[in-house]
Every structure is written in C-alpha cells, then in structure tokens.
Scaffold this motif. Structure first.
Motif, PDB file in Angstrom:
ATOM      1  N   ARG A 164     -26.521 -34.360  -8.186  1.00 43.95           N
ATOM      2  CA  ARG A 164     -25.225 -34.584  -8.852  1.00 43.95           C
ATOM      3  C   ARG A 164     -24.092 -34.030  -7.996  1.00 43.95           C
ATOM      4  O   ARG A 164     -23.053 -34.661  -7.837  1.00 43.95           O
ATOM      5  CB  ARG A 164     -25.206 -33.896 -10.226  1.00 43.95           C
ATOM      6  N   ARG A 165     -24.332 -32.833  -7.424  1.00 45.35           N
ATOM      7  CA  ARG A 165     -23.306 -32.202  -6.585  1.00 45.35           C
ATOM      8  C   ARG A 165     -23.052 -33.057  -5.346  1.00 45.35           C
ATOM      9  O   ARG A 165     -21.893 -33.285  -4.980  1.00 45.35           O
ATOM     10  CB  ARG A 165     -23.791 -30.799  -6.180  1.00 45.35           C
ATOM     11  N   CYS A 217     -29.564 -40.204 -10.812  1.00 45.20           N
ATOM     12  CA  CYS A 217     -29.679 -38.921 -11.515  1.00 45.20           C
ATOM     13  C   CYS A 217     -30.350 -39.104 -12.881  1.00 45.20           C
ATOM     14  O   CYS A 217     -31.124 -38.260 -13.326  1.00 45.20           O
ATOM     15  CB  CYS A 217     -28.303 -38.274 -11.711  1.00 45.20           C
ATOM     16  N   LYS A 218     -30.041 -40.244 -13.532  1.00 46.94           N
ATOM     17  CA  LYS A 218     -30.606 -40.496 -14.857  1.00 46.94           C
ATOM     18  C   LYS A 218     -32.141 -40.583 -14.776  1.00 46.94           C
ATOM     19  O   LYS A 218     -32.864 -39.977 -15.581  1.00 46.94           O
ATOM     20  CB  LYS A 218     -30.023 -41.796 -15.415  1.00 46.94           C
ATOM     21  N   GLU A 230     -20.546 -44.325  -7.326  1.00 47.92           N
ATOM     22  CA  GLU A 230     -20.645 -43.406  -8.464  1.00 47.92           C
ATOM     23  C   GLU A 230     -21.731 -43.888  -9.449  1.00 47.92           C
ATOM     24  O   GLU A 230     -22.547 -43.098  -9.932  1.00 47.92           O
ATOM     25  CB  GLU A 230     -19.290 -43.312  -9.177  1.00 47.92           C
ATOM     26  N   ASP A 271     -20.935 -35.962  -6.445  1.00 44.85           N
ATOM     27  CA  ASP A 271     -19.521 -35.589  -6.582  1.00 44.85           C
ATOM     28  C   ASP A 271     -18.869 -35.500  -5.204  1.00 44.85           C
ATOM     29  O   ASP A 271     -17.749 -35.983  -5.002  1.00 44.85           O
ATOM     30  CB  ASP A 271     -19.382 -34.223  -7.273  1.00 44.85           C
ATOM     31  N   GLU A 281     -29.445 -30.972 -10.116  1.00 48.64           N
ATOM     32  CA  GLU A 281     -28.077 -30.432 -10.013  1.00 48.64           C
ATOM     33  C   GLU A 281     -27.500 -30.726  -8.621  1.00 48.64           C
ATOM     34  O   GLU A 281     -26.333 -31.087  -8.487  1.00 48.64           O
ATOM     35  CB  GLU A 281     -28.193 -28.921 -10.200  1.00 48.64           C
ATOM     36  N   THR A 341     -25.134 -42.004 -10.578  1.00 49.74           N
ATOM     37  CA  THR A 341     -25.427 -41.777 -11.994  1.00 49.74           C
ATOM     38  C   THR A 341     -26.805 -42.342 -12.368  1.00 49.74           C
ATOM     39  O   THR A 341     -27.610 -41.671 -13.036  1.00 49.74           O
ATOM     40  CB  THR A 341     -24.345 -42.440 -12.880  1.00 49.74           C
TER      41      THR A 341
END
Lengths: 299, 241
Positions: free
Chosen positions: B44-45, B144-145, B137, B48, B41, B141
C-alpha cells in the motif's frame, strides 16, 4: 484349538510338530508357488473377533495384507494390535482361554478351519518377538535346530548351506561366519534379534510377523533391523507391531491404526480404525481419531 | 480433501498433551500473519508513493522490507527447527510444510513492493496523467485487495482459500492489462522510460496477487490436504525485478 500350554516366548522353530493334527490344506501347500490363485492378499482377516475367556479383546477386524509388503500395526496400549498379530499364525492358541471368531485366510484358506495343523501354520508364518530370544546354543544350532524339527532331511553340507543362507538373508553372516560355534547369547542385542530373524527365515515361511522387534534395541541396531526388513520384503510379507510411529512411517507400505473403546460393561475392546497406505496415513489420515493419535493429541 | 474435515485440525487451539508444540505452531502462524501484514502495508505504501509520486517513501519501503526479510529468517529457522525436532505428521506436517512455502511467497511479495518504488526512483517520480494515474491506483488497490484476502485466509485457515483467491485474482489481471494498454497508447506523452517503468510496475502488482493466490493454495493444502490442481498460475521463475 488350545493345543498346548507352552508359554508365548517361543517361535516357529521352538515347536515340535503335532502328529495328531492333519497336514495343511492343499491350497496352503502350494502357496508359495501360486500365490495369485489363492486370493488378493497373503493373509486376510474377515470379521475377526478375539476373546480371552469372556473378554473380547478385539472386535470385527477385517484386513487384507498384501504380498511382499510391510504392514505396520500401531495404536495405544490395549488396542489389541499384538492380539491381532498373534491371531495371524495361531500363536494365541497357546493361551488356554483365547478364542478367535471369524476367519483368518492364509492364501485363501482359513487357518482356523478344523484339521489345520497350527505348527505348520507357524512354520509358514514365522514370528520374531520383542526381546531377542536365541536358544542357549551355538549360532549354527540356533538355525539348524528349527530346520531339523521341521523335518529337514538334507545332508550336513545342505544344512551348512541352509544356515549360511538364513544368516545371509538376516544380514548377519559377515559378522558371525568365523564364530558359528559360539553361543547365540554371546552376540549383541541387535545381532541376537537378527539371529532370531535368521531362525524364522530358515523354516522357509512366506510371512514374518514381528512384535515390537526393535523396542529392546539401540537406535543404530534398530535402523539395521529396519534396513533388513526392507531387504526381506523382496521375498516375504512382513507384518509388524510397533509402538514407534516413526518406525512405521519409515519402513511400512501400509499402516493400520487400532484404537480402544469402552463397552457398556466397562470392558476395553480394540478395533481397527483405519488401514491406509503409510504415506497417506501420515500426511492426511482419513479418520480424526488417527490424526489425534499420530499427532500426539490422543487422550 | 473432504468438506467436513475439521478446520481446526491443523493448528488445534485446545490445550492438550502437546501444549508446547501447539504453542510453537501458533507462534509460527502468528509470525506468518505478522509478516503478511507488514508486506501488505508496504505494498500500500509503495502504491501511495507511485500514485502521489512521493520519492520520500522509497527509503521507508526499503526499511520495512528489511524488517520483512529479518522476520523471514527468524520464522524459517523456527519452522525448520520444529520440523527437525518434532517430526510432525498429518495436519501438523502439512502446516509446517505449507509454512515454509508461504514464507517464500511473503518474502517475494515484499521484494516486489520494493521493486515498484525502485522503478519510481529510477525515473525520478511518475508524472500525474489523467488516464494512467487512476488506472495505476486501481491496480494497486486490486492487488492489495487480493493480498489482504490471502493474509485473512491464512489467519483463519480458510479451507477453500485457493479457489476463492484464484477467482479474485482475475480482477487484478484485468486491471493490469488495462494499465499496460493505456501506458502503451500514451507512452509518447509520459516518455518511453516512464512507460517502461510503469509497465514493469504493472507486472510486479500482478505478481504480488499471484503470490497471494499461492498462499491461498498452501492454506487449502494445510486444511484439506488437497494439492493445487492444474492451472497453478504463478511460478517462481516468472518473478521480475
């Protein structure tokens, strides 16, 4: 085969030679000098079954015990590990109904072959028991007596050397050298067990069988015996039965796991599940049954 | 090592003779998964924050990483206590040894997420750039994947997690390498300081995925006793930040 009705609580030194039995085969006589000629391991069992009367206690055990290694036999109660151990030096002969089928090769020679002297076998394959069982004699005599019975012919000075050597090998000399004439029973439990190891060593075996040798001892005495086993394996091959899995993990090179199964008649028969290098058995056992037992998820 | 090994052996679910011990093992596994989810999490944060240049998220990422560190200490304590008191062997031993390593991988990944937003804060936000921003980005991604796959493999104790994650990691390496090339090509437009920050961020994202691959290898070890072979592509001393 059932040559005597003596009880089980005796060891090598306790048994008089039986003149009616012939001497061990030549292969065994020179065993210590030329072990490499005698076969792959010091003791090898081939499809060994052990019966008590009609009851089959263990079935089809084939194992190879390597020279100068500590091999541990573990498993639940009734799995036959002590039975297997006692079959390796014909100690089971002392139980009238016991019978061993298959082969037990010692330096390549079958110890159950006709004409083999079980007393000679037990001299070469000594045994230490669960409960320390020194004779009610002096520390010195505990060792000297066994040697004399087994035909020791040296002088008094030679005997003193033999006793000192055995006590040193059992890591007991420094503690008892000033009181060799005191009773063996005056020693602590751990010292008594080391005295029994010295007594076994004094008959110059090359294999020592140990049946739960630490189960009557406190943790410190236990660690001393384990340390001693690691020293002794320089000169002896050791096979130990233990209920203490951590002990098997700490001291042994190879571990055998025995399990027990019910047959169609409801009899419980022990069998060998896995005999693996100890590091392997305790980190990634081959068999699920081994994993279940050593991780405590048994039954 | 064998394919037919019982996958559930490491953390048996049935109630048995060692129920309390089994519950402790399950607790440790839950702690690892919880910690992994928090880190995921937070990556991802951090992503962002970097893509949208939101400096307000920097502090949030730091706070969540503090939580991760706290969980790390608690789970490590429980793991060491269990090792000392239960003297585990076989599958239990492998799980607990792997747990100590997975804890480390998770804790480092959390630090790397925080390192990303530290870079962002240092240059006062990343500018929007038509080529760089989409690649950043995509790198987030991809990383994170792989990380999510690592946590799933842990939760389900997937036997071949190591090999699967190793293959998945190639995508991240590819993306980050693209990012690095494009940032280098456009460094005059965004300014040298930002270009350096972005290239370091790329490195952090790549390392996070590497830690996930390591988690996969530890899971494989737990279940099958197979140790990672040669080509173990992540080592601790390579961590930047």
């Amino acid at each position: 085969m059932n040559d005597t009705t003596e009880t089980l609580s005796v060891d090598t030194a306790d048994m008089p030679p039986d003149p009616t039995l012939t001497a061990a085969p030549t292969a065994m006589k020179n065993a210590r000098e030329t072990p490499e000629e005698a076969g792959p391991g010091v003791i090898e069992t081939k499809n060994m079954d052990v019966f008590y009367g009609d009851f089959k206690a263990v079935a089809d055990v084939s194992m190879n015990f390597a020279f100068n290694e500590i091999s541990a036999l573990i498993g639940p109660s009734g799995c036959g590990k002590s039975t297997v151990l006692r079959s390796l030096n014909r100690m089971n002969d002392l139980i009238p109904t016991a019978r061993t089928d298959g082969e037990v090769l010692y330096h390549g020679a079958n110890i159950y072959a006709p004409g083999v002297d079980p007393v000679e076998i037990r001299r070469r394959i000594g045994m230490v028991f669960q409960k320390p069982n020194p004779f009610p004699k002096s520390i010195f005599d505990n060792i000297a007596w066994g040697a004399k019975i087994n035909g020791f012919k040296g002088s008094k000075a030679d005997m003193k050397d033999l006793v000192e050597g055995a006590l040193r090998q059992a890591a007991l000399w420094d503690e008892v050298k000033d009181k060799l004439n005191e009773s063996g029973l005056s020693l602590s439990g751990g010292q008594q067990q080391r005295l029994c190891i010295a007594r076994a060593v004094a008959t110059q075996p090359d294999v020592i069988l140990m049946d739960e040798p630490c189960s009557a001892l406190d943790p410190i005495a236990t660690l001393r015996i384990e340390e001693l086993m690691l020293e002794l394996k320089e000169n002896y091959s050791i096979i130990i039965v233990t209920h203490n899995m951590q002990q098997a993990a700490r001291v042994s090179d190879r571990t055998a796991f025995f399990n027990v199964e019910l047959d169609t008649k409801g009899q419980r028969t022990g069998y060998l599940v896995e005999f693996s290098p100890t590091d392997q058995l305790f980190t990634s056992p081959k068999e699920k049954a081994t994993e279940d037992y050593i991780t405590g998820r048994f039954g | 090592m064998t394919a037919d090994r019982d996958v559930t052996a490491a953390v048996p679910e049935r109630e048995g003779t060692r129920q309390h011990f089994d519950e402790t093992l399950e607790q440790i596994k839950q702690d690892l998964v919880t910690m992994g989810s928090l880190v995921l999490e937070n990556v991802r944060r951090a992503g962002d924050a970097m893509v949208e240049s939101r400096l307000d998220l920097v502090e949030v990422v730091r706070e969540v990483d503090d939580q991760v560190d706290q969980l790390y200490l608690e789970a490590e304590k429980l793991t060491f206590e269990t090792l000392a008191r239960q003297q585990p062997v076989a599958g239990d031993l492998r799980f607990l040894v792997a747990a100590t390593r997975i804890l480390y991988e998770l804790e480092r990944s959390g630090d790397l997420a925080y390192n990303c937003v530290k870079m962002l804060a240092r240059v006062d936000g990343f500018p929007q750039h038509p080529l760089i921003t989409p690649l950043l980005e995509a790198s987030v991604t991809a990383s994170c994947k792989v990380f999510a796959q690592g946590i799933d493999a842990l939760a389900d104790l997937v036997p071949d997690a190591g090999a699967k994650l190793d293959a998945a990691d190639d995508e991240v390496d590819h993306m980050v390498s693209e990012l690095f090339t494009v940032v280098g090509r456009h460094s005059f437009e965004v300014g040298l300081e930002v270009a350096i920050a972005l290239s370091r961020v790329g490195r952090f994202l790549e390392r996070i995925a590497d830690h996930a691959v390591n988690i996969g290898e530890h899971v494989t070890y737990t279940v099958t006793a197979a140790l990672p072979g040669e080509g173990h592509n992540a080592t601790a001393d390579e961590d930047g930040g």
